[in-house]
Design a protein around this motif. Structure first.
Motif, PDB file in Angstrom:
ATOM      1  N   UNK A  58       0.840  -1.178   0.000  1.00 18.20           N
ATOM      2  CA  UNK A  58       0.000   0.000   0.000  1.00 18.20           C
ATOM      3  C   UNK A  58       0.878   1.233   0.000  1.00 18.20           C
ATOM      4  N   UNK A  59       0.472   2.231  -0.777  1.00 14.61           N
ATOM      5  CA  UNK A  59       1.252   3.449  -0.891  1.00 14.61           C
ATOM      6  C   UNK A  59       0.560   4.574  -0.133  1.00 14.61           C
ATOM      7  N   UNK A  60       1.332   5.556   0.317  1.00 15.85           N
ATOM      8  CA  UNK A  60       0.714   6.718   0.945  1.00 15.85           C
ATOM      9  C   UNK A  60      -0.213   7.432  -0.036  1.00 15.85           C
ATOM     10  N   UNK A  61      -1.283   7.968   0.486  1.00 13.95           N
ATOM     11  CA  UNK A  61      -2.235   8.742  -0.309  1.00 13.95           C
ATOM     12  C   UNK A  61      -1.945  10.217  -0.058  1.00 13.95           C
ATOM     13  N   UNK A  62      -1.547  10.934  -1.091  1.00 12.67           N
ATOM     14  CA  UNK A  62      -1.238  12.356  -0.929  1.00 12.67           C
ATOM     15  C   UNK A  62      -2.503  13.192  -1.064  1.00 12.67           C
ATOM     16  N   UNK A  63      -2.676  14.099  -0.136  1.00 12.79           N
ATOM     17  CA  UNK A  63      -3.761  15.067  -0.171  1.00 12.79           C
ATOM     18  C   UNK A  63      -3.113  16.445  -0.129  1.00 12.79           C
ATOM     19  N   UNK A  64      -3.330  17.254  -1.143  1.00 17.90           N
ATOM     20  CA  UNK A  64      -2.751  18.597  -1.198  1.00 17.90           C
ATOM     21  C   UNK A  64      -3.772  19.562  -0.610  1.00 17.90           C
ATOM     22  N   UNK A  65      -3.426  20.141   0.537  1.00 19.95           N
ATOM     23  CA  UNK A  65      -4.403  20.854   1.345  1.00 19.95           C
ATOM     24  C   UNK A  65      -4.173  22.360   1.315  1.00 19.95           C
ATOM     25  N   UNK A  66      -5.262  23.132   1.349  1.00 22.14           N
ATOM     26  CA  UNK A  66      -5.137  24.576   1.496  1.00 22.14           C
ATOM     27  C   UNK A  66      -4.729  24.919   2.922  1.00 22.14           C
ATOM     28  N   UNK A  67      -4.181  26.124   3.159  1.00 23.52           N
ATOM     29  CA  UNK A  67      -4.180  27.275   2.254  1.00 23.52           C
ATOM     30  C   UNK A  67      -2.951  27.403   1.359  1.00 23.52           C
ATOM     31  N   UNK A  68      -1.881  26.655   1.622  1.00 27.53           N
ATOM     32  CA  UNK A  68      -0.641  26.835   0.858  1.00 27.53           C
ATOM     33  C   UNK A  68      -0.167  25.540   0.216  1.00 27.53           C
ATOM     34  N   UNK A  69      -1.103  24.697  -0.195  1.00 27.56           N
ATOM     35  CA  UNK A  69      -0.773  23.473  -0.933  1.00 27.56           C
ATOM     36  C   UNK A  69       0.227  22.599  -0.194  1.00 27.56           C
ATOM     37  N   UNK A  70      -0.053  22.373   1.087  1.00 30.25           N
ATOM     38  CA  UNK A  70       0.782  21.455   1.866  1.00 30.25           C
ATOM     39  C   UNK A  70       0.416  20.020   1.524  1.00 30.25           C
ATOM     40  N   UNK A  71       1.411  19.178   1.408  1.00 30.21           N
ATOM     41  CA  UNK A  71       1.176  17.751   1.205  1.00 30.21           C
ATOM     42  C   UNK A  71       0.851  17.091   2.547  1.00 30.21           C
ATOM     43  N   UNK A  72      -0.325  16.489   2.615  1.00 31.09           N
ATOM     44  CA  UNK A  72      -0.700  15.649   3.748  1.00 31.09           C
ATOM     45  C   UNK A  72      -0.751  14.214   3.238  1.00 31.09           C
ATOM     46  N   UNK A  73      -0.472  13.255   4.109  1.00 32.30           N
ATOM     47  CA  UNK A  73      -0.382  11.862   3.667  1.00 32.30           C
ATOM     48  C   UNK A  73      -1.247  10.977   4.558  1.00 32.30           C
ATOM     49  N   UNK A  74      -2.161  10.265   3.899  1.00 30.03           N
ATOM     50  CA  UNK A  74      -3.015   9.304   4.591  1.00 30.03           C
ATOM     51  C   UNK A  74      -2.393   7.922   4.454  1.00 30.03           C
ATOM     52  N   UNK A  75      -2.170   7.264   5.574  1.00 26.38           N
ATOM     53  CA  UNK A  75      -1.658   5.898   5.605  1.00 26.38           C
ATOM     54  C   UNK A  75      -2.775   5.002   6.108  1.00 26.38           C
ATOM     55  N   UNK A  76      -3.373   4.244   5.203  1.00 24.29           N
ATOM     56  CA  UNK A  76      -4.544   3.432   5.527  1.00 24.29           C
ATOM     57  C   UNK A  76      -4.133   1.985   5.733  1.00 24.29           C
ATOM     58  N   UNK A  77      -3.452   1.729   6.854  1.00 26.12           N
ATOM     59  CA  UNK A  77      -2.977   0.403   7.227  1.00 26.12           C
ATOM     60  C   UNK A  77      -3.956  -0.191   8.244  1.00 26.12           C
ATOM     61  N   UNK A  78      -3.517  -1.185   9.010  1.00 22.41           N
ATOM     62  CA  UNK A  78      -4.385  -1.726  10.067  1.00 22.41           C
ATOM     63  C   UNK A  78      -4.807  -0.612  11.009  1.00 22.41           C
ATOM     64  N   UNK A  79      -3.836   0.205  11.395  1.00 22.38           N
ATOM     65  CA  UNK A  79      -4.138   1.470  12.044  1.00 22.38           C
ATOM     66  C   UNK A  79      -3.937   2.564  11.014  1.00 22.38           C
ATOM     67  N   UNK A  80      -4.666   3.636  11.164  1.00 27.14           N
ATOM     68  CA  UNK A  80      -4.703   4.657  10.124  1.00 27.14           C
ATOM     69  C   UNK A  80      -4.172   5.978  10.666  1.00 27.14           C
TER      70      UNK A  80
END
Length: 209
Positions: A1-23
């Motif tokens: 499984x790969x990290x899911x990148x979410x580009x978030x406002x207000x300054x296009x920060x990369x956030x990463x969702x790790x959807x493993x057994x624990x999330x």
């Protein structure tokens, strides 16, 4: 499984969702409605176990307080001291946070076990006093926040608590890791031979800082 990148406002920060057994969600941006909608495309936000903040700057962490009670919020002790001393306000940018108490106060050296993915917490001051990176040694992934970026770039050191000397020391430490994929706090992800990008960042930082 790969990290899911979410580009978030207000300054296009990369956030990463790790959807493993624990999330886990690494960084949250500054718009709670946006980040919840984005996470909901993959999991129910109520399934989140951890929100891990690489640092406290508002473009990465301003929405963090809204996750209190939904997930365990983890932040480095020095970073929490900074944001608390500032009254949960980014004075330079005029942005206020919803105040929060962390559930996990990090020091560096901890291991956050999610299942297949296990993250080692590395304290990397310089961009801010309590900046952290998260290293997955088996997969050779590095989540670097604003400490180091692709293509020889690195975090600014002119914000409160920043230090050029500390950033160079942190880059020297990261350059000793075997990193295949780099997941930075802004801009491009690097997939393959990411250690080369970190080495370039260290070389350029020593030239200009």
């Amino acid at each position: 499984m790969k990290p899911i990148r979410i580009v978030a406002p207000p300054l296009a920060a990369n956030c990463y969702l790790l959807a493993d057994e624990k999330k886990a969600l690494i960084d949250v941006g500054g718009d709670i409605e946006f980040i919840l909608r984005a996470v909901s495309k993959y999991i129910d936000p109520k399934e989140l176990d951890y929100v891990i903040l690489t640092h406290s700057h508002y473009d990465h962490a301003a929405a963090a307080g809204h996750f209190k009670g939904l997930a365990k919020i983890a932040i480095h002790r020095d970073e929490y001291s900074l944001i608390k001393a500032q009254g949960f306000t980014s004075f330079m940018f005029g942005v206020s946070f919803k105040p929060f108490e962390p559930d996990i106060m990090l020091e560096g050296g901890e291991r956050i076990e999610l299942g297949e993915i296990n993250l080692e917490v590395i304290h990397t001051p310089g961009h801010s006093p309590g900046s952290i990176c998260l290293y997955e040694p088996e997969k050779r992934w590095l989540f670097s926040g604003d400490t180091v970026f692709a293509h020889g770039s690195f975090g600014r050191v002119d914000l409160p608590g920043g230090s050029a000397r500390e950033l160079i020391k942190s880059l020297e430490m990261l350059s000793k890791l075997d990193v295949e994929n780099l997941y930075p706090g802004h801009e491009d992800i690097v997939e393959g031979n990411a250690s080369r990008h970190i080495a370039n960042s260290l070389r350029i930082a020593k030239m200009f800082l």
